[in-house]
Structures are given as C-alpha cells and as structure tokens.
Write an enzyme that holds these catalytic residues in place. Structure first.
Site, PDB file in Angstrom:
ATOM      1  N   LEU A  60       0.800  -1.174  -0.070  1.00 14.22           N
ATOM      2  CA  LEU A  60       0.052   0.021  -0.115  1.00 14.22           C
ATOM      3  C   LEU A  60       0.811   1.180   0.077  1.00 14.22           C
ATOM      4  O   LEU A  60       0.519   2.531   0.111  1.00 14.22           O
ATOM      5  CB  LEU A  60      -0.960  -0.114   1.254  1.00 14.22           C
ATOM      6  CG  LEU A  60      -1.989  -1.139   1.291  1.00 14.22           C
ATOM      7  CD1 LEU A  60      -2.604  -1.081   2.956  1.00 14.22           C
ATOM      8  CD2 LEU A  60      -2.715  -0.946   0.145  1.00 14.22           C
ATOM      9  N   SER A  61       2.291   1.114   0.190  1.00 17.32           N
ATOM     10  CA  SER A  61       2.988   2.149   0.081  1.00 17.32           C
ATOM     11  C   SER A  61       2.914   3.271  -0.984  1.00 17.32           C
ATOM     12  O   SER A  61       2.930   4.348  -0.501  1.00 17.32           O
ATOM     13  CB  SER A  61       4.505   1.548   0.429  1.00 17.32           C
ATOM     14  OG  SER A  61       4.582   1.253   1.955  1.00 17.32           O
ATOM     15  N   LYS A  78      15.010  -6.076   5.294  1.00 16.64           N
ATOM     16  CA  LYS A  78      15.220  -5.144   6.113  1.00 16.64           C
ATOM     17  C   LYS A  78      16.747  -5.234   6.640  1.00 16.64           C
ATOM     18  O   LYS A  78      17.591  -4.224   7.053  1.00 16.64           O
ATOM     19  CB  LYS A  78      14.408  -4.832   7.350  1.00 16.64           C
ATOM     20  CG  LYS A  78      12.892  -4.363   6.808  1.00 16.64           C
ATOM     21  CD  LYS A  78      11.993  -4.341   7.802  1.00 16.64           C
ATOM     22  CE  LYS A  78      10.562  -3.991   7.235  1.00 16.64           C
ATOM     23  NZ  LYS A  78       9.597  -3.709   8.582  1.00 16.64           N
ATOM     24  N   ASP A  91       9.571   2.007  11.954  1.00 17.33           N
ATOM     25  CA  ASP A  91       8.375   0.948  12.326  1.00 17.33           C
ATOM     26  C   ASP A  91       8.092   1.116  13.807  1.00 17.33           C
ATOM     27  O   ASP A  91       6.915   1.268  14.307  1.00 17.33           O
ATOM     28  CB  ASP A  91       9.111  -0.486  12.335  1.00 17.33           C
ATOM     29  CG  ASP A  91       9.019  -1.052  11.026  1.00 17.33           C
ATOM     30  OD1 ASP A  91       8.273  -0.394  10.162  1.00 17.33           O
ATOM     31  OD2 ASP A  91       9.712  -1.831  10.448  1.00 17.33           O
ATOM     32  N   ALA A  94       9.893 -12.350  19.636  1.00 18.01           N
ATOM     33  CA  ALA A  94      11.063 -11.885  19.883  1.00 18.01           C
ATOM     34  C   ALA A  94      12.184 -12.086  18.752  1.00 18.01           C
ATOM     35  O   ALA A  94      12.991 -12.357  18.818  1.00 18.01           O
ATOM     36  CB  ALA A  94      11.787 -12.766  20.966  1.00 18.01           C
TER      37      ALA A  94
HETATM   38  P1  ATR Z   1       9.577 -10.931  12.212  1.00 20.06           P
HETATM   39  O1  ATR Z   1      10.702 -10.413  11.477  1.00 20.06           O
HETATM   40  O2  ATR Z   1       8.319 -10.856  11.503  1.00 20.06           O
HETATM   41  O3  ATR Z   1       9.665 -10.794  13.709  1.00 20.06           O
HETATM   42  P2  ATR Z   1      10.972 -13.429  12.627  1.00 20.06           P
HETATM   43  O4  ATR Z   1      12.291 -12.875  13.120  1.00 20.06           O
HETATM   44  O5  ATR Z   1      11.143 -14.868  11.939  1.00 20.06           O
HETATM   45  O6  ATR Z   1      10.137 -12.676  11.908  1.00 20.06           O
HETATM   46  O7  ATR Z   1      10.174 -13.935  14.072  1.00 20.06           O
HETATM   47  C1  ATR Z   1       8.922 -14.437  13.980  1.00 20.06           C
HETATM   48  C2  ATR Z   1       8.458 -14.338  15.560  1.00 20.06           C
HETATM   49  O8  ATR Z   1       7.020 -15.048  15.390  1.00 20.06           O
HETATM   50  C3  ATR Z   1       9.112 -15.201  16.529  1.00 20.06           C
HETATM   51  O9  ATR Z   1       9.158 -14.795  17.744  1.00 20.06           O
HETATM   52  C4  ATR Z   1       8.357 -16.608  16.510  1.00 20.06           C
HETATM   53  O10 ATR Z   1       8.718 -17.340  17.718  1.00 20.06           O
HETATM   54  P3  ATR Z   1      10.147 -18.448  17.686  1.00 20.06           P
HETATM   55  O11 ATR Z   1      10.989 -17.542  18.073  1.00 20.06           O
HETATM   56  O12 ATR Z   1       9.847 -19.281  18.777  1.00 20.06           O
HETATM   57  O13 ATR Z   1      10.212 -19.053  16.311  1.00 20.06           O
HETATM   58  C5  ATR Z   1       7.126 -16.268  16.412  1.00 20.06           C
HETATM   59  N1  ATR Z   1       6.197 -17.233  15.924  1.00 20.06           N
HETATM   60  C6  ATR Z   1       6.099 -17.496  14.569  1.00 20.06           C
HETATM   61  N2  ATR Z   1       4.948 -18.517  14.366  1.00 20.06           N
HETATM   62  C7  ATR Z   1       4.457 -18.544  15.796  1.00 20.06           C
HETATM   63  C8  ATR Z   1       3.437 -19.252  16.427  1.00 20.06           C
HETATM   64  N3  ATR Z   1       2.423 -20.227  15.660  1.00 20.06           N
HETATM   65  N4  ATR Z   1       2.882 -19.114  17.809  1.00 20.06           N
HETATM   66  C9  ATR Z   1       4.135 -18.318  18.668  1.00 20.06           C
HETATM   67  N5  ATR Z   1       4.842 -17.614  18.058  1.00 20.06           N
HETATM   68  C10 ATR Z   1       5.089 -17.634  16.765  1.00 20.06           C
END
Ligand code: ATR
Length: 267
Positions: free
Chosen positions: A15-16, A65, A101, A127
């Site tokens: 949408l940017s 990013k 962000d 996290a």
């Molecule tokens: P982003 O850049 O979107 O933060 P990321 O760095 O891959 O993407 O982080 C995804 C986050 O979503 C992580 O905290 C992940 O938990 P894990 O560190 O245990 O992998 C969390 N996540 C992804 N799917 C999840 C789910 N079904 N339930 C709970 N946490 C989830």
C-alpha cells in the site's frame, strides 16, 4: 520528479505507493514512488541500480530489512537498536539507514488512538525482528515494564538483556504468561501467517488494549482478543501509515496529515 520507492519480495500488494502519493499531494512535494521487486539475494545490486537512476530514498520491507541495514553507510539510533532498516535516504556522500517501524507504532497508539504508554504494563508477543524494531521507541515512552514473551524463551531473554538499559524489561516463554490482565498486548509474532494466534493464557487479554502489528480486518490474534474480553482491538494499518509518514518526514522534512490517509484506507 523526486524518485522514491519500496523494495520487497513479494511487493505487488504494498500500500506504500498509494500512501506516499497521498502524502505528496497533501504537502505539495512532487514524487514518483515505485514498487520495486528485488530478486532474493540481489538486494544490493537492485538498490545500487535504483540510486544510479536518481533515487533520493526508498523504503524496504520483507525480506530485505537486514540487507538494507548492511547496505547503509550510516545508521540512525533507531536503526541500530532495531538491527534492521526500513527507510533509506540517499545524500551526496552517504546512504543513511533509518527504522521508522517503532515510531510508527508509538504514533498510532498515542496520536491516533489516544493511548498513553507511560506507566503501563506492556506485553509484547514474539522476539524476532518485528519485536526488536519496536522495543526502543516503546521504552522511550516510559511504560512501567515491558514483558517480552516468546515461543522460544531464550530469544525473549536475549532481547530483555539487550534493552534493559532503556527501561524495565522481562523475558518469558508464552506459557509463563499468567491469567493476570496487562494494560497493552502487542502481537509481534508471525503466527498469523500460519493462521493462528500465539498461545497464551486468555486472562491476559481481559480489559487490555490488544494491537496486532499485522493489518487486516480480522487476524487470528484479533479474534482471540475479542473472545477474551479485550477493551480495544486494533490491527496494524495505522502503524503502516505512521511508519510511512515518519519516512516521508525523514526524506523531505514535511509532515503529512496521517488521519486523512488512514480514513481513506479504512474506506
Ligand atoms: P519477524 O521479522 O516478523 O519478527 P522473525 O524474526 O522470523 O520474523 O520472528 C517471528 C516471531 O514469531 C518469532 O518470535 C517466532 O517465535 P520463535 O522465536 O519461537 O520462532 C514467532 N512465531 C512464529 N509463529 C508462531 C506461532 N505459531 N506461535 C507463536 N509464535 C510464533
């Protein structure tokens, strides 16, 4: 024409361009803003080409990013603490990386939704990169504490330590979150992508403000929050507009009216 754009892969549904062209109209600053599909693994050469063509800046979205963080010759404090860049500004002798962000989230919460972060207990779910991008701007608003809860507890603990110097932070696994209500819950996980909400005790949502960084009419986290008596449930469309506004101001010094743009997008 002042040339800008957004890099991503995929990028078709961004949408940017619409948001930035509305900002440009409002402020009388003429821009051409393009969607730029960079092949995976080729961010650097795609960015080099765009700058060669005269680009003055660009946004960066998933999955580039961290590539943009490495590409910048200079980083703002926000970008350094986020470990990621979503906005690049090109000047004569440097390429400055910024991350808007977190400030986008804070501006949506405080300016658009009238939510005061100061003194509040904030529970951030996840996290990963999204969480790391919002922690410093949230902590700058003096919450009572930020609880970071993640499926993999060690990652929550790591972020807790990294950001402890900016305020009170604690790290948990999702199943350590008890039924006591908190003030604000922010879903920064990517759980929606597999159609689920993070699995935490339902009592945490009671009376809370529940905010999903993802946007969409009804994410699984939003449904979970509504079912569990949240006071307010919001998606991340306002954050999207606010992070774009902060990027626009970073490039041009001009402040667009985000409320009008958000109203139009919500239709
Ligand atoms: P982003 O850049 O979107 O933060 P990321 O760095 O891959 O993407 O982080 C995804 C986050 O979503 C992580 O905290 C992940 O938990 P894990 O560190 O245990 O992998 C969390 N996540 C992804 N799917 C999840 C789910 N079904 N339930 C709970 N946490 C989830």
């Amino acid at each position: 024409m002042n040339l800008y754009g957004v890099f991503g892969n995929p990028i078709e549904h961004s949408l940017s361009p619409e948001i930035h062209s509305q900002f440009a109209k409002q402020t009388g600053y003429e821009i051409s803003y393009e969607k730029l599909l960079a092949p995976l693994g080729s961010f650097k050469s795609s960015a080099d080409d765009f700058i060669e063509n005269g680009a003055m800046g660009f946004n960066v979205t998933v999955p580039f990013k961290i590539d943009a963080f490495n590409y910048a010759s200079e980083l703002t404090t926000n970008a350094q603490s986020a470990g990621a860049v979503n906005t690049i500004k090109v000047s004569k002798d440097k390429i400055i990386g910024e991350n808007t962000d977190g400030i986008g989230l804070v501006n949506d919460l405080t300016d658009n939704l009238g939510i005061n972060i100061q003194g509040k207990i904030v529970l951030v779910l996840g996290a990963g990169g999204a969480t790391q991008g919002i922690l410093l701007p949230l902590l700058n608003n003096n919450p009572r504490r930020i609880m970071i809860a993640n499926r993999t507890k060690s990652k929550a603990k790591k972020l807790k330590h990294k950001f402890a110097k900016y305020g009170t932070t604690c790290g948990f696994s999702l199943d350590e979150i008890k039924h006591e209500p908190v003030d604000i819950i922010i879903n920064a996980t990517s759980a929606s992508l597999d159609g689920s909400a993070p699995n935490i005790a339902s009592g945490a949502a009671k009376g809370a403000i529940c905010y999903d960084l993802m946007y969409g009419k009804q994410t699984p986290f939003m449904s979970w929050a509504q079912e569990n008596k949240a006071e307010m449930v919001i998606d991340g469309l306002g954050m999207l507009v606010e992070q774009a506004a902060a990027a626009f101001t970073f490039w041009t010094g001009k402040k667009p009216d985000t409320k009008k743009v958000l109203e139009r997008l919500r239709g």
